[in-house]
Design a protein around this motif. Structure first.
Motif, short mmCIF file in Angstrom:
data_model
loop_
_atom_site.label_atom_id
_atom_site.label_comp_id
_atom_site.label_asym_id
_atom_site.label_seq_id
_atom_site.Cartn_x
_atom_site.Cartn_y
_atom_site.Cartn_z
N ALA A 109 74.58 56.36 28.88
CA ALA A 109 75.70 55.75 28.16
C ALA A 109 75.52 55.89 26.65
O ALA A 109 74.42 55.73 26.13
N ARG A 110 76.61 56.12 25.97
CA ARG A 110 76.57 56.27 24.51
C ARG A 110 76.48 54.92 23.82
O ARG A 110 75.69 54.72 22.91
N ASP A 111 77.35 53.97 24.24
CA ASP A 111 77.40 52.66 23.58
C ASP A 111 78.07 51.66 24.51
O ASP A 111 78.49 51.99 25.63
N VAL A 112 78.18 50.43 24.04
CA VAL A 112 78.76 49.36 24.84
C VAL A 112 80.23 49.64 25.15
O VAL A 112 80.72 49.37 26.25
N ALA A 113 80.96 50.18 24.17
CA ALA A 113 82.39 50.44 24.36
C ALA A 113 82.65 51.40 25.50
O ALA A 113 83.67 51.31 26.18
N GLN A 114 81.71 52.33 25.73
CA GLN A 114 81.89 53.27 26.83
C GLN A 114 81.64 52.62 28.17
O GLN A 114 82.23 53.00 29.19
N VAL A 115 80.80 51.60 28.20
CA VAL A 115 80.40 50.96 29.45
C VAL A 115 81.34 49.84 29.87
O VAL A 115 81.69 49.70 31.04
N ARG A 116 81.77 49.02 28.91
CA ARG A 116 82.45 47.77 29.25
C ARG A 116 83.67 47.94 30.16
O ARG A 116 83.82 47.17 31.11
N PRO A 117 84.55 48.93 29.94
CA PRO A 117 85.70 49.05 30.84
C PRO A 117 85.32 49.39 32.28
O PRO A 117 86.15 49.24 33.18
N LEU A 118 84.10 49.85 32.51
CA LEU A 118 83.70 50.33 33.83
C LEU A 118 82.96 49.27 34.63
O LEU A 118 82.47 49.56 35.73
N LEU A 119 82.89 48.05 34.11
CA LEU A 119 82.16 47.00 34.81
C LEU A 119 83.04 46.33 35.85
O LEU A 119 84.17 45.94 35.53
N PRO A 120 82.56 46.16 37.09
CA PRO A 120 83.30 45.37 38.06
C PRO A 120 83.43 43.94 37.55
O PRO A 120 82.63 43.47 36.74
N GLY A 121 84.42 43.23 38.06
CA GLY A 121 84.66 41.89 37.53
C GLY A 121 84.29 40.76 38.45
O GLY A 121 84.57 39.59 38.14
N ALA A 122 83.70 41.06 39.61
CA ALA A 122 83.42 40.00 40.58
C ALA A 122 81.97 40.06 41.01
O ALA A 122 81.32 41.10 40.90
#
Length: 926
Positions: free
Chosen positions: A383-396
Motif C-alpha cells: 500500500a502507498r498510503d492510508v488514502a489508498q487503503v481506507r476505501p477498501l476496508l470492510p465495515g462490519a
C-alpha cells in the motif's frame, strides 16, 4: 364550502372555485384557516404575512383584506371572520378545511383496530394533498409552516407504508415509496421500509443497492453510519432471514468463496515473534473489522510474512481470502486506483456485472454489504498510503484486513485502530535459519565464518539472502567462502552502494547474481524491466525477447529458480520492485543496449495491441476495425476461435492492459495508448466498468489530441461521454459529445458523425428526453446513409422504430424496423438482426397482433442463441412470455418465462427476480 391549503390556497362552493383575491389576501385567509376557530392576534397576523417588511399602514391594509374576505364568505352563512379580544377568528367546520380533515383522518387511522379500516383512512387522508402546502404562496413564515406540515404528511405516509407491509400489499406502494425515498434520501426509517418492500417483492438486489446508497450518503453528508435497526434489516436481507410467506423466496446470488492468496514462499524461516503477534489478532474481541499493518523497508520480507501467515490461518476465514497488490511503490509510478481495486473485489466475490452500480462510492458500499456477516481475510499488499487503503476496508466485524507497506500508515492506527507490526531485518540467527532452509544444515555449519560474512553483506534482508542462497544452491560444489568473496567484490564495485541502504544491499546481491547468469538469462532479466507489470505471461515475454515461446518459458523458469523473478500464480511471472529498479540501472549502465531495448519494447506492445485487437473483434465482429500497422517480426500473437476465449484473455490481461495504457501515455507512445484503449471498449461496456472506462478514455482522448489524430480523439471523446453518462455526469457527457461532433464535422466524416449522434441520442434517453433522442437518431440515420454504412444505418433505423412505437406511432415504427431488418440480412449483421426482430415483436404486441409478435420474438431468440448473446436471448424470452400472457395462453407464457429464468439465473442477472415475480403471479395450469 370547502377550503384547501394542502396545495394551492383555494375556496370552493358547490364544487366550483371562488376567487379569493390576490396573493396577500389569500395569505391572510391561509393564516386564519391554519388557526381555524382560534383567535389570531392582529400583530401576529401582520408578522406572518409581511415578516419584517410590513406596509406603513399595516393594520389598515389588513382590515381591508379582511373586509373583502368577509364579502366572499358571505356567500354561505356558516363561515365568518369575527374580531374578538384575542384577535381575529375564522369560524368554520374543521371538516371543511383539508388540513384539519387530514389530521382528523390520520388520528382515526391510528386508533383503528382493523388494518383494512386504517388503510382506507390513511388513503383518504393522504389523498387530500394536492401538492406542497400553500404551494402558490411564499413568505418566510409559511415556508417554515410548510416544512412542518410536510413532516406530518411524511409521518402519515410512513405509517401507511408500514401498514401495507403488514397487510402484504407492498407491491402497491412501491412507486410512492420509491418516490418518497428519492425525495428524502437521508430518511433512514423510510429507507428501511423501502428495503423491506423491495425484498418482499422479490427484488432483493435493489434492496441491497438502496442500503449501499444510503450508507454512502450518510457517510459523505453526515459522517455517520445507518442506524442499528436499518443495519440489522440489511443483514437479515443478506442472510434471507426475513419471512414473506405471501411470495416465493427471493433469489439469493450464489455465494462465491474467493481463494486469492498468492503461493507462499517455498523457503521461509524466522519471524516467530511477528507470527505470534498476528496470531493474537484472532483472539481479539472487536465490534469492527480487525486491521493489522506490516510495515518496513523494501526487501525486508513484508509480503512473504503476510502471505505465510494468511495461508496458515486461511481455514479460520471460511468465506474466503482476497488478495490485492496495490503497487503503491511501483517504479513506474502507477498505483492501483480505488475504482480498479474495489471492482476487483466485487469480481472476486462473484457479483455479476449487471448488479454492480456505476459510481465508485456505490461499489464500495456494495462491497461492504456483500462481506457483511462474512468471515473473510483481506490482504492489501504494498500500500502507498492510508488514502489508498481506507476505501477498501470492510465495515462490519468478522473480517480481518492485513496491510503491508513501506510507510508507517499511522492514520490507520489512529483512526481505525489498526495494530501496527514493524518488520526489521532478520536477526543473525534467523538469517542463518533461512540459509539452512536453502543449503542444508551441514553445508552451513561447515563454513560458519563465510555464512556470517554473507549475512552481513546482505544486511539481514531476506530478498538479498534468498538471491545469494539460490545461487549457492544451484552450484553445490561452490565453496561458500568463494561466493562471499565474489559478493564483496561486486558490492564494492557499485558506486551507488552506501552502508545501511536496503536498496543498495539488495542491489549488490542482484548484481552479483546477474553477473553469473548465462547471456540468455541476463538478457531476459534486463528486458523484463520494460514490462509495466504487474505480472506477465510467456507469450508477452517471448515477444519482448524475440525468442520462441518454449525457449522463453524455460529461461523464465531458470530465473525463478534463482529468485530473480517470482511466480505469484502459475505461468505468470513478476519482478520485485527492487528487481525492476535494478533493471533500470542496467539500462543506464549500458547505453549501447538502447536500440535493442526500444525494439524489444515495440515488439511487446505489438503483442498486446494485435492480440487485444483480435479479441475485441471477436467480441463484436461488426465493429469498424482500426489500422494497427504491420506486425513486427518475432511477435507472438493469439487468435480466438470463440467468444469465451477472447473474453477470458482480456479478463486475464486486464490489469496489464490498464497499466500499459497509462505507461504508453506517460512515455510518449500516444498512438499505442489510444489504440489499446480502443480494444477495451466492448469489454468495459459488457462488464460495466464505468469508472475505468472514464479514466482510460480520458487518457486516450488526451493522447490522440497530442498527436493531432482527430478521428481517434473523436472516438475517444464519444466513448468517454458514455462512461460519464453512466456515472450520472450528463452535462460533462454532452460537452464531450459536442467536441466529438465538432471534430467529425471538421473532418467531413459522416460515419463518425453518425456514431456520435447515436451516442447523443443514448445520453438523452438516459435523461428520459425521448424527443431529443429521436432527433439525434434521425441525424445518425442521415449521416450513415451519406457514409454508405449499412450496419450503422440499420442500427439507427431500429432505434427510430423503437422510439416511434414508444410514442404510439406503430405503423411508422414498423416501416423503419422492416427496413432495418432488410439491411441486417443483407450485411450479415446477426446481432443487429436479433435486436431488430425483438423490436418488431414489441411493435406488433403494442398493435395487439400477439401471434405475429410471438413469431418475431421466437425468431429473435433463435438468432440471439446462434450468436451466443445470452442476455439478449433471455430478454426476448421475457417479451415472448409477456405477449403470450396478453393473448391468454398462460401455459406458453410460463414456459417462455421459465426458459428466461434459467438463463438469467445462470448469469446471476438482477432481472431474474422480475421473472420470478411474473411466474409467481401467473396461474399454473399444469
Amino acid at each position: 364550502m370547502r377550503f384547501r391549503v394542502l396545495g394551492d390556497v383555494e375556496m370552493h362552493v358547490g364544487g366550483r372555485p371562488v376567487d379569493i383575491g390576490h396573493a396577500r389576501q389569500r395569505c391572510v385567509l391561509a393564516m386564519l384557516l391554519l388557526e381555524a376557530n382560534r383567535p389570531l392576534p392582529a400583530d401576529a397576523l401582520i408578522d406572518r404575512v409581511w415578516t419584517d417588511r410590513p406596509p406603513q399602514r399595516a393594520r389598515q391594509t389588513l382590515s381591508g383584506y379582511l373586509s373583502r374576505l368577509r364579502q366572499v364568505l358571505a356567500q354561505v352563512g356558516d363561515v365568518h371572520i369575527t374580531r374578538r379580544s384575542g384577535g381575529y377568528v375564522l369560524t368554520v367546520d374543521p371538516h371543511d378545511v383539508d388540513l384539519h380533515r387530514f389530521r382528523h383522518l390520520v388520528e382515526q387511522a391510528r386508533a383503528a383496530g382493523d388494518p383494512q379500516t386504517a388503510d382506507g383512512l390513511f388513503r383518504q387522508a393522504l389523498g387530500l394533498w394536492q401538492g406542497e402546502a400553500f404551494a402558490d404562496l411564499d413568505t418566510p413564515w409559511l415556508a417554515t409552516a410548510r416544512q412542518a406540515l410536510d413532516g406530518e404528511r411524511r409521518a402519515a405516509q410512513l405509517e401507511h407504508f408500514e401498514l401495507a407491509l403488514t397487510r402484504g400489499t407492498h407491491r402497491e406502494i412501491l412507486p410512492a415509496l420509491t418516490a418518497g425515498a428519492a425525495a428524502h434520501p437521508l430518511d433512514e426509517r423510510l429507507a428501511g421500509v423501502l428495503m423491506l418492500a423491495l425484498y418482499r417483492s422479490g427484488r432483493s438486489a435493489e434492496a441491497l443497492h438502496h442500503y449501499a446508497t444510503l450508507r454512502t450518503r450518510l457517510a459523505d453528508e453526515l459522517g455517520t453510519d445507518p442506524s442499528l435497526p436499518v443495519q440489522r434489516l440489511h443483514r437479515r436481507i443478506l442472510g434471507s432471514g426475513l419471512e414473506a410467506p405471501d411470495i416465493p423466496a427471493p433469489h439469493t446470488p450464489r455465494q462465491v468463496v474467493p481463494r486469492q492468496l498468492p503461493t507462499p514462499a517455498r523457503l521461509f524461516a524466522g519471524r516467530s515473534r511477528e507470527l505470534a503477534a498476528l496470531d493474537r489478532l484472532l483472539s481479539a474481541e472487536s465490534t469492527t473489522t480487525v486491521i493489522a499493518t506490516v510495515v518496513g523497508a523494501a526487501g525486508v520480507g513484508k509480503t512473504a510474512l503476510a502471505v505465510r501467515w494468511a495461508h496458515a490461518v486461511a481455514e479460520r476465514f471460511p468465506d474466503g481470502q482476497i488478495h490485492l497488490d496495490l503497487r503503491g511503490f511501483d517504479p513506474g509510478g502507477i498505483a492501483v486506483a480505488t475504482a480498479e481495486a474495489v471492482r476487483g473485489f466485487l469480481d472476486a466475490l462473484g457479483v455479476p456485472p449487471a448488479r454492480i452500480p456505476a459510481s465508485t462510492d456505490a461499489q464500495i458500499g456494495l462491497f461492504r454489504s456483500v462481506v457483511a456477516d462474512r468471515r473473510m481475510l483481506v490482504l492489501l499488499d504494498n500500500a502507498r498510503d492510508v488514502a489508498q487503503v481506507r476505501p477498501l476496508l470492510p465495515g462490519a466485524p468478522g473480517c480481518l484486513v492485513l496491510v503491508t507497506s513501506r510507510n508507517q500508515l499511522t492514520g490507520l492506527v489512529a483512526a481505525e485502530g489498526a495494530v501496527p507490526l514493524p518488520l526489521d531485518r532478520l536477526p543473525a540467527a534467523e538469517a542463518r535459519q533461512l540459509l539452512v532452509k536453502h543449503l542444508g544444515e551441514d553445508r552451513v555449519a561447515a563454513e560458519a565464518g563465510a555464512v556470517d560474512e554473507i549475512i552481513g553483506r546482505c544486511a539481514g534482508l531476506p530478498l538479498a539472502l534468498s538471491v545469494v542462497a539460490a545461487r549457492a544452491a544451484t552450484h553445490p560444489s561452490f565453496a561458500l567462502r568463494a561466493l562471499s568473496r565474489e559478493l564483496a567484490e561486486t558490492g564494492s564495485g557499485l558506486d551507488a552502494l552506501t552502508a545501511g541502504d536496503p536498496h543498495s544491499d539488495v542491489r549488490a546481491a542482484l548484481s552479483w547474481s546477474y553477473q553469473r547468469l548465462d547471456p540468455g538469462g541476463a538478457r531476459l532479466f534486463s528486458l523484463l524491466g520494460l514490462h509495466p507489470g504487474p505480472d506477465v505471461a510467456v507469450p508477452a515475454v517471448a515477444s519482448l525477447t524475440g525468442w520462441p515461446a518454449p525457449v522463453t518459458a524455460s529461461r523464465l523458469a531458470g530465473l525463478a529458480d534463482v529468485n530473480m523473478v517470482g511466480e505469484p500464480v502459475p505461468a505468470r511471472y513478476a519482478l520485485h520492485d527492487l528487481s525492476r529498479l535494478y533493471t533500470a540501472e542496467l539500462a543506464r549502465l549500458d547505453p549501447g543496449s538502447a536500440a535493442d531495448r526500444a525494439t524489444a519494447r515495440d515488439r511487446m506492445i505489438a503483442h498486446y495491441l494485435h492480440t487485444a485487437h483480435a479479441a475485441a473483434m471477436c467480441l463484436d465482429p461488426q465493429r469498424d476495425p482500426i489500422r494497427l500497422g504491420p506486425l513486427p517480426a518475432r511477435v507472438v500473437t493469439s487468435g480466438f476461435p470463440d467468444l469465451e476465449l477472447a473474453r477470458s484473455w482480456i479478463a486475464g490481461e486486464y490489469p496489464v492492459l490498464l497499466t500499459l495504457i497509462e505507461h504508453a501515455a506517460r512515455t510518449g507512445l500516444d498512438g499505442d495508448a489510444w489504440r489499446l484503449a480502443w480494444t477495451l471498449t466492448d469489454f468495459l461496456n459488457r462488464t460495466g466498468r464505468w469508472s475505468d472506462q472514464a479514466r482510460v478514455f480520458a487518457i486516450a482522448a488526451d493522447a490522440a489530441h497530442r498527436t493531432d489524430d482527430q478521428p481517434a480523439e473523436g472516438y475517444a471523446q464519444r466513448i468517454l461521454a458514455r462512461a460519464l453518462a453512466r456515472l450520472g455526469r450528463h452535462d460533462e457527457a454532452h460537452a464531450r459529445l459536442r467536441t466529438a461532433l465538432t471534430l467529425f464535422d471538421g473532418l467531413g466524416d459522416p460515419a463518425g458523425l453518425a456514431h456520435t449522434h447515436l451516442g447523443v441520442a443514448w445520453v438523452h434517453e438516459q435523461q428520459s428526453d425521448h424527443h431529443r433522442a429521436l432527433r439525434h437518431d434521425r441525424h445518425a440515420l442521415d449521416a450513415f446513409r451519406v457514409a454508405g454504412h449499412p450496419v450503422g444505418e440499420a442500427r439507427a433505423l431500429n432505434n427510430i422504430g423503437w422510439r416511434l412505437s414508444e410514442s404510439g406511432d406503430h405503423q411508422r415504427a414498423l416501416a423503419h424496423t422492416r427496413e432495418a431488418l432488410a439491411l441486417c440480412r443483407r450485411t450479415g449483421s446477426r446481432y443487429d438482426e436479433a435486436n431488430t426482430l425483438d423490436t418488431m415483436g414489441y411493435v406488433h404486441d403494442r398493435l395487439g397482433e400477439h401471434q405475429r409478435a410471438a413469431a418475431y420474438f421466437q425468431e429473435a431468440i433463435g438468432v440471439f442463441r446462434e450468436v451466443g448473446h445470452r442476455d439478449g436471448e433471455a430478454n426476448a424470452l421475457i417479451n415472448l412470455g409477456d405477449t403470450r400472457r396478453t393473448a391468454g395462453d398462460q401455459a406458453a407464457a410460463r414456459t417462455a418465462w421459465q426458459a428466461a429464468l434459467t438463463i438469467l439465473t445462470a448469469l446471476d442477472h438482477p432481472r431474474a427476480d422480475a421473472v420470478r415475480t411474473r411466474l409467481s403471479q401467473s396461474p399454473f395450469d399444469g
